[in-house]
Design an enzyme around this catalytic site. Sequence first.
Site, short mmCIF file in Angstrom:
data_model
loop_
_atom_site.label_atom_id
_atom_site.label_comp_id
_atom_site.label_asym_id
_atom_site.label_seq_id
_atom_site.Cartn_x
_atom_site.Cartn_y
_atom_site.Cartn_z
N GLY A 21 -78.72 -11.56 -19.71
CA GLY A 21 -77.41 -11.08 -20.17
C GLY A 21 -77.09 -11.65 -21.54
O GLY A 21 -77.98 -12.15 -22.24
N ASN A 22 -75.86 -11.57 -21.93
CA ASN A 22 -75.44 -12.16 -23.21
C ASN A 22 -73.99 -12.63 -23.11
O ASN A 22 -73.34 -12.46 -22.09
CB ASN A 22 -75.65 -11.17 -24.36
CG ASN A 22 -74.86 -9.90 -24.15
OD1 ASN A 22 -73.63 -9.91 -24.13
ND2 ASN A 22 -75.56 -8.78 -23.97
#
Length: 400
Positions: free
Chosen positions: A210-211
Site C-alpha cells: 500500500g502507500n
Amino acid sequence: MSLSGKKILIAVSGGIAAYKIHFLIRDFIKKGAEVQVIMTPDAEHFVTKLSLSTLSKKPVYADFYSDNGTWNSHVEMGLWADIMLVAPCTANTLSKMVHGMCDSLVIATYMSAKCPVFIAPAMDLDMYVHPSTKKNLELAESFGHYIIPAEHGELASGLIGQGRMAEPDTILAAIEDFFNADTKKTLVGKTVLITAGPTYEAIDPVRFIGNHSSGKMGFSLADEASKRGAKVILISGPSAEIAHGENIDLYRVTSAKEMLAKVFEFYETVDIGIASAAVADYAPKQVAKEKIKKNDESLTIELVKNPDILRTMGEQKTHQFLVGFALETQNEEENAKVKLEKKNLDMIVLNSLRDEGAGFKNDTNKIKIFTKTEEKEFDLKSKDKVAADILDFVEFQLLK
Ligand code: C5P
C-alpha cells in the site's frame, strides 16, 4: 435576512476587544441568526454574562456547571452550531485550541464542534508577530479553520501595530461570505466522480502493498463538490476519512482492480472525473491463499503492473472533463505535463513532495494546476480550500 436560521456559537476569550462582540451579536440577531455565547473565565473581567445574554437572548455559559447545579453540555453546543466563532481569540485561547489543552468549557466545546471554526485573534503587536502565535495560527489554518486576521491600528497598550481584533463589520462580512459561498450551487446537474485514498494490493490473507495516502484530498473534493450541488460518486481505497456532504455516494474498495471496475460502472454518466487516488502501480502476481511463513532468508514477490485507471478513463473519454493528480519528486512540472498529454487529461494538479506541508497525510496541500494552455500556482492551504481552488478552476474551464 442573510443569516436566517443560522446557528452561530460565539466563544469570547479574555481580551479588551471583547466589548466589540456586543455589536456583532446584535448584527447576527438582526440578520436572522440564532446566537449562543460561551466565554472563558477570564473574559468575565471584560464583559458580563448579563449584557451578552440580553443581546443574544440565550443564557451565557463560562463554566461546565451553572449556579443552579445544572450541567452545560459542551457536546450539545458543539453539535448544535453551524459555525463557531472564537472572538476575540487571545494568544492563550489560540494555543489551547491548537494543542488540545482542554481546561475550560470553551475549549471542550471547540473540541466537540464538528462545524467550521472562525478565529478572530486579538493581542498586542509583539504577541501577534511572535513565532509561537504564527505557528499556532498556521496550525489552526491547517485544521481547516478560517482566520480573520487582526487589523493594524492603535492597541490597548497604546502601541500601534497589527493585533486589533477585526471590526465587527469585517467579521460579519467573512461569515456572510462563508454562508453565501455555501449556497453558490455552481455544480447543480453535474455528476462528479472522484477516486480517493490508496489502494491495497494483497500479498496473502494478512499482508498487502500500500502507500501513505490518507484520502483527505479526495474527500475534501467530494465535500466541496457536494456543497456546490453536484451529485458525487466517491470511490475510495482504504481510508479513515468520512464524507460529510448529503449527495455523496461513497463506495469503498480495496485494490486497483476493484477501483477500476467501480469507476467504469459509472463512467458514462459522469461530467467531471477527478482521480486523486494514489493507486498502487504494481500488485503481486499471485495472492498466496495462506499466510506466507518466514522460512527462507529472502523472499521474492513477483509484481505485475496494475491497470492505470485514469489512463483508461482518458482513452475512453467521450464528453467527460478529466482531472488527474501528479505527485512528483523530480522534474515535477515536466512530468506533470507529460501525464496531462499521455493520459488525455483536461487538467492536472501537481503537488510536489518537496513542498513542506504538501502531499500525503498532511491536512494542507500546495498545488500547481496545468491545462494544455494555462498554468497557475497556489499557496499552501488546508485541503478544504485547495479543493475549492481546484473546483473553481474546473468550473472556469467548463465555462469557456
Ligand atoms: O502515473 P501516475 O501514477 O503518476 O499518475 C497519477 C495520476 O494517475 C493520479 O491522478 C492517479 O489517481 C492516477 N492513477 C490511476 N491509476 C493508476 C495510477 C495512477 O488512476 N494505476
